[in-house]
Structures are given as structure tokens and as C-alpha cells.
Design an enzyme around this catalytic site. Structure first.
Site, PDB file in Angstrom:
ATOM      1  N   TYR A 254     -90.402  10.793 139.683  1.00  0.00           N
ATOM      2  CA  TYR A 254     -89.808  11.206 140.874  1.00  0.00           C
ATOM      3  C   TYR A 254     -89.679  12.708 140.789  1.00  0.00           C
ATOM      4  CZ  TYR A 254     -88.034   6.644 142.388  1.00  0.00           C
ATOM      5  OH  TYR A 254     -88.111   5.491 142.561  1.00  0.00           O
TER       6      TYR A 254
ATOM      7  N   LYS B 239     -63.346  -3.627 119.231  1.00  0.00           N
ATOM      8  CA  LYS B 239     -63.258  -3.326 120.569  1.00  0.00           C
ATOM      9  C   LYS B 239     -64.342  -3.176 121.475  1.00  0.00           C
ATOM     10  CE  LYS B 239     -62.058   1.573 119.713  1.00  0.00           C
ATOM     11  NZ  LYS B 239     -60.957   2.483 119.231  1.00  0.00           N
TER      12      LYS B 239
END
Ligand SMILES: *Cc1c(COP(=O)(O)O)cnc(C)c1O
Length: 369
Positions: free
Chosen positions: A255, A42
Site C-alpha cells: 500500500y 494477569k
């Protein structure tokens, strides 16, 4: 263009070693002794690629049975494996009956209304009995009704799912085993399946007729500290060093300037970030591996870049265009999971779609590019 050539063009790639997945299947099948072993594929085989992996398992092992979560996954799988037995965990809805039949996919019925929908069909199906997880499956009350009624189903399998299979000594396992046994006895000769990956290592009484491993096929191991003997890592993610910067004391990287150099530092930049999934919650403690040595990730993930501190002397020879391992045999799922809030299931299924994907049966992980 050859695969190797294409690889040389990529900034970051995912290399899946189908041979290692086949090896893991065989190890799990061996551990399950007399029980048959299915494969749970899955969620695109937990992010690694359902088509390639299901084909490799089907054509190289004795595995004939596959489990997926939903009908769309099942239809996709049917187009690659015309002869496999395919079960769908999510159950049956009235608008799906035709598709199930057309593609010869077997529903796993999760409640009595689904039993009614499939009733009378000669096509095989499975029943899911809930023994405590309160996810899918017939409740105890519904199970009792089902067992006392005459149902007109071609029942090929009955399953239940363990809550804490990776906690080997937990009494819940034994309680669920007892509940499932009662159902198995009541249903007579219908084949039964209880164990997921962790359940396979709880002992033979958990194996019944079929085991259903998912994560351990892919080299994950959510419970134990290291992979059980015979199981191998199955993939590696590597990223090219795009640039190396010399950073002076007092300068910051990335950042919000969350990392400041305390001494003259060499910093390598790579094209791996949010879009690639694996690093969403990485923090100061995460590492990449370069030539077998761990190098710390510094600063924030900058959208789709990371910076790595390669100041240590073992990285002296590292140069632009070399590759670093982001996740794989050296940066294992266990390690990555420990330094983040993510579990191994999340790390695996979160692997992004941008990586250049490379599948082979002899893709030696850790091989030099
Ligand atoms: C996902 C799933 C599995 C496989 O579980 P792993 O822990 O990945 O081995 C087995 N059975 C059911 C019902 C599942 O949903």
C-alpha cells in the site's frame, strides 16, 4: 488430528514452550533465595495463555500463589487450579464479595472502604500499600490510619509495587524499600511482598517473603540488554511464506508504494498483520528470521500481510511454504522493542488471537517444521 498435522495447516502459529516457562520460574525462584516465588498471570499470562501456563507452573514447580488483575481472570483461573492461592490486584467492590468467597479468591484491598467491606470475614486477604507509584494501594495517609486502627481482617499478605525496578541503580528503589520496611515492621508478622521481575534482581533485601514476577517468566526483560543468566525465551511466532515474487527495479511493494526496488529483488509474503498485534508500529528496521538469517520487512503492513526482502544470497534456497520467525529466540522482544515505539509488555500482551496456538513442555523453539 495431531498437533503437528494441524500446525502444518496453519499460516502462522504461536508456539509456547511451557518447559522454558517452568525453567524461568525455577531460575527466578532460585534468585529469590529464601523468599517464596509466585507467578503473575494477569492479562492472559501477558498474552501467551493463562490456562496452559498457570497449569504448567502449578503442576511442575512448587509455586502455589498466583496473581491476576481482576475477578473474572481469577474465576477462570480457579476453574483450572482448584487448589492454588489466587490474589486479585484490582481490589474489592461490594457486588463482588460473594464471588470472592464462593471461589475462595483473595482480594488485595486498596483503600479503607475496601477494608470495611472485608472486615469480619475469616477468609484471607491482602493489603496493598502505595509507596510512590500512585497506582493502586493505600496512600501514606490511609496507611497510617490503617496501622493505627484495630482491623478485623485475616491478613495473609501485604504488598507494594516498585516504580523503577528495571533501573537498578535508581535511588527511587531504595526510597520505596525504606517506606515499605516501615509498614512491614508496623504490621508485625504478616508476610510481605515487594519485588516484581526487576525487583528480584535488586538484591535480597527487596525479596521479603514472596516475589511476584510476571514478564520475566515469559522471557521478557524490560531493563537489561539481555536476559539474565538462566532465563530463556519462551515462545516463537512463525508464519508461512505464501508467495514469493520477483520484483524488478522501479517496482513498488505494498500500500502507498512506500518501498521501491532498486535492483532485481525477491520478495516473500506472509499472513501476519494488524490482527496479529505484534507488527502495529513496525517500520523499515524490523526483520524476520529465516533459517537463522535476518530478512528485512519492507513497505507497510498491508492489513494482515507483510512483505520481506529475501534477495540476499543466504535466502537462495527459501521457497514458498517455508516458515519465517516473526518473534522468538532470533527476533527477540528486545530487538522488536528497539525498532518500534512499543515496550516489551506491549509487544507481549499485543500478540493477536488468530495465531494457531501450540503448547508443549518440550516444544523446542527454533525446531524445523
Ligand atoms: C503486573 C504486576 C507485577 C508483575 O510485574 P512484572 O514487571 O511483569 O514482573 C507485580 N506486581 C504488581 C502489583 C503488578 O501489577
Amino acid at each position: 488430528m495431531s498437533v503437528e498435522k494441524a500446525l502444518n495447516n496453519s499460516s502462522a502459529f504461536l508456539n509456547v514452550d511451557l518447559g522454558a516457562i517452568i525453567n524461568n520460574y525455577e531460575t527466578l525462584a532460585g534468585q529469590a533465595q529464601t523468599a517464596a516465588c509466585a507467578a503473575v498471570v494477569k492479562a492472559n499470562a501477558y498474552g501467551l495463555g493463562m490456562t496452559e501456563i498457570a497449569q504448567a507452573i502449578f503442576h511442575n514447580t512448587r509455586c502455589t500463589t498466583f496473581f491476576v488483575a481482576n475477578l473474572v481472570e481469577a474465576v477462570n483461573l480457579r476453574t483450572t487450579l482448584p487448589n492454588a492461592v489466587i490474589y486479585v490486584f484490582n481490589g474489592l467492590f461490594s457486588d463482588q464479595i460473594e464471588t470472592y468467597k464462593e471461589y475462595k479468591i483473595r482480594p488485595i484491598l486498596n483503600d479503607l472502604s475496601q477494608v470495611l467491606l472485608w472486615s469480619g470475614s475469616p477468609e484471607p486477604c491482602a493489603m496493598h500499600f502505595d509507596t510512590g507509584i500512585n497506582r493502586l494501594g493505600l496512600s501514606e495517609h490511609e496507611a497510617e490510619k490503617f496501622l493505627n486502627s484495630r482491623h478485623n481482617l485475616n491478613l495473609e499478605l501485604m504488598i507494594s509495587h516498585l516504580i523503577r525496578s528495571e533501573e537498578q541503580d535508581h535511588k527511587t528503589n531504595n526510597i520505596q524499600l525504606g517506606k515499605f520496611r516501615k509498614i512491614v515492621e508496623a504490621l508485625g508478622d504478616v508476610p510481605a511482598s515487594l519485588a516484581n521481575s526487576g525487583g528480584i534482581f535488586l538484591g535480597h533485601e527487596y525479596h521479603f517473603d514472596l516475589v511476584r514476577p510476571g514478564i520475566m517468566l515469559y522471557g521478557g526483560n524490560p531493563g537489561l540488554k539481555s536476559l539474565p543468566a538462566g532465563l530463556k525465551p519462551t515462545f516463537e511466532i512463525k508464519a508461512r511464506i505464501l508467495q514469493i515474487r520477483d520484483v524488478l527495479p522501479g517496482m513498488t511493494v505494498g500500500y502507498n508504494a512506500t518501498w521501491t526496488a532498486e535492483e532485481p529483488s525477491r520478495v516473500a509474503l506472509m499472513n501476519v498483520g494488524y490482527a496479529d498485534g505484534t507488527l502495529k508500529v513496525s517500520d523499515r528496521k524490523s526483520h524476520v528470521s529465516i533459517n537463522g538469517h535476518l530478512a528485512p520487512v519492507i513497505g507497510k503492513v498491508s492489513m494482515d500481510m507483510i512483505a520481506v526482502n529475501i534477495s540476499a544470497s543466504e535466502f537462495d534456497k527459501v521457497k514458498v511454504s517455508d516458515f519465517a520467525e516473526i518473534l522468538g529466540p532470533n527476533i527477540t522482544l528486545e530487538m522488536a522493542s528497539e525498532v518500534s515505539t512499543l515496550g516489551q509488555y506491549e509487544l507481549l500482551t499485543g500478540i493477536g488471537h488468530r495465531y494457531h496456538r501450540w503448547y508443549g513442555k518440550n516444544n523446542k523453539l527454533g525446531a524445523k517444521i
